[in-house]
Write a protein that holds these residues in place. Structure first.
Motif, PDB file in Angstrom:
ATOM      1  N   ALA A  35       0.834  -1.202   0.000  1.00 16.21           N
ATOM      2  CA  ALA A  35       0.000   0.000   0.000  1.00 16.21           C
ATOM      3  C   ALA A  35       0.868   1.251   0.000  1.00 16.21           C
ATOM      4  CB  ALA A  35      -0.942  -0.005   1.199  1.00 16.21           C
ATOM      5  N   ARG A  36       1.919   1.259   0.821  1.00 13.40           N
ATOM      6  CA  ARG A  36       2.814   2.428   0.874  1.00 13.40           C
ATOM      7  C   ARG A  36       3.534   2.631  -0.452  1.00 13.40           C
ATOM      8  NH1 ARG A  36       3.835   0.759   6.243  1.00 13.40           N
ATOM      9  NH2 ARG A  36       5.596  -0.480   5.565  1.00 13.40           N
ATOM     10  N   THR A  37       4.021   1.545  -1.021  1.00 17.65           N
ATOM     11  CA  THR A  37       4.737   1.646  -2.295  1.00 17.65           C
ATOM     12  C   THR A  37       3.844   2.238  -3.374  1.00 17.65           C
ATOM     13  OG1 THR A  37       6.152  -0.229  -1.734  1.00 17.65           O
ATOM     14  CG2 THR A  37       5.956   0.326  -4.069  1.00 17.65           C
ATOM     15  N   ALA A  62      -3.851   9.011  -1.152  1.00 18.78           N
ATOM     16  CA  ALA A  62      -2.542   8.371  -0.990  1.00 18.78           C
ATOM     17  C   ALA A  62      -1.886   8.812   0.317  1.00 18.78           C
ATOM     18  CB  ALA A  62      -1.643   8.693  -2.172  1.00 18.78           C
ATOM     19  N   ARG A  63      -2.025  10.086   0.657  1.00 14.60           N
ATOM     20  CA  ARG A  63      -1.460  10.579   1.923  1.00 14.60           C
ATOM     21  C   ARG A  63      -2.161   9.959   3.130  1.00 14.60           C
ATOM     22  NH1 ARG A  63      -1.481  15.441  -1.147  1.00 14.60           N
ATOM     23  NH2 ARG A  63       0.643  15.942  -1.767  1.00 14.60           N
ATOM     24  N   VAL A  64      -3.462   9.760   3.030  1.00 15.96           N
ATOM     25  CA  VAL A  64      -4.193   9.085   4.108  1.00 15.96           C
ATOM     26  C   VAL A  64      -3.667   7.662   4.278  1.00 15.96           C
ATOM     27  CG1 VAL A  64      -6.449   8.166   4.785  1.00 15.96           C
ATOM     28  CG2 VAL A  64      -6.264  10.507   3.944  1.00 15.96           C
ATOM     29  N   VAL A  68      -2.110   6.055   7.634  1.00 15.26           N
ATOM     30  CA  VAL A  68      -2.692   4.864   8.269  1.00 15.26           C
ATOM     31  C   VAL A  68      -1.639   3.771   8.415  1.00 15.26           C
ATOM     32  CG1 VAL A  68      -4.326   2.962   7.922  1.00 15.26           C
ATOM     33  CG2 VAL A  68      -5.063   5.325   7.579  1.00 15.26           C
ATOM     34  N   THR A  69      -0.883   3.522   7.374  1.00 15.31           N
ATOM     35  CA  THR A  69       0.125   2.467   7.455  1.00 15.31           C
ATOM     36  C   THR A  69       1.245   2.838   8.417  1.00 15.31           C
ATOM     37  OG1 THR A  69       1.242   3.304   5.472  1.00 15.31           O
ATOM     38  CG2 THR A  69      -0.395   1.564   5.158  1.00 15.31           C
ATOM     39  N   GLU A  70       1.561   4.121   8.505  1.00 19.20           N
ATOM     40  CA  GLU A  70       2.559   4.587   9.484  1.00 19.20           C
ATOM     41  C   GLU A  70       2.049   4.362  10.904  1.00 19.20           C
ATOM     42  OE1 GLU A  70       6.169   6.327  10.711  1.00 19.20           O
ATOM     43  OE2 GLU A  70       5.545   5.888   8.657  1.00 19.20           O
TER      44      GLU A  70
END
Length: 75
Positions: A35-37, A62-64, A68-70
């Motif tokens: 997801a981050r990539t 994309a920033r959300v 979220v993944t962070e």
């Protein structure tokens, strides 16, 4: 099927948007690295060389996803 010439048509699949939709899918199934990539790819594709955003809503999504993944890394 051949690619359509009218990408503004709502029911036409636009291959260039695939990464954008995949970001949400990977985030939902908690494949955070993927997801981050893809979120980074979406941000890059949605921003002009001068920094102007061509796709502000996609970039916001994309920033959300990046946020979220962070946040999940702390779980």
């Amino acid at each position: 099927m051949p690619h359509t010439e009218n990408l503004d048509h709502y029911f036409v699949f636009n291959p260039a948007e695939f990464d954008f939709y995949a970001v949400d899918c990977y985030e939902l199934v908690r494949e955070d690295e993927l997801a981050r990539t893809l979120a980074e790819i979406v941000l890059h594709a949605g921003t002009d060389f001068d920094g102007r955003e061509r796709a502000p809503m996609r970039n916001a999504e994309a920033r959300v996803t990046l946020a979220v993944t962070e946040a999940r890394e702390g779980d």
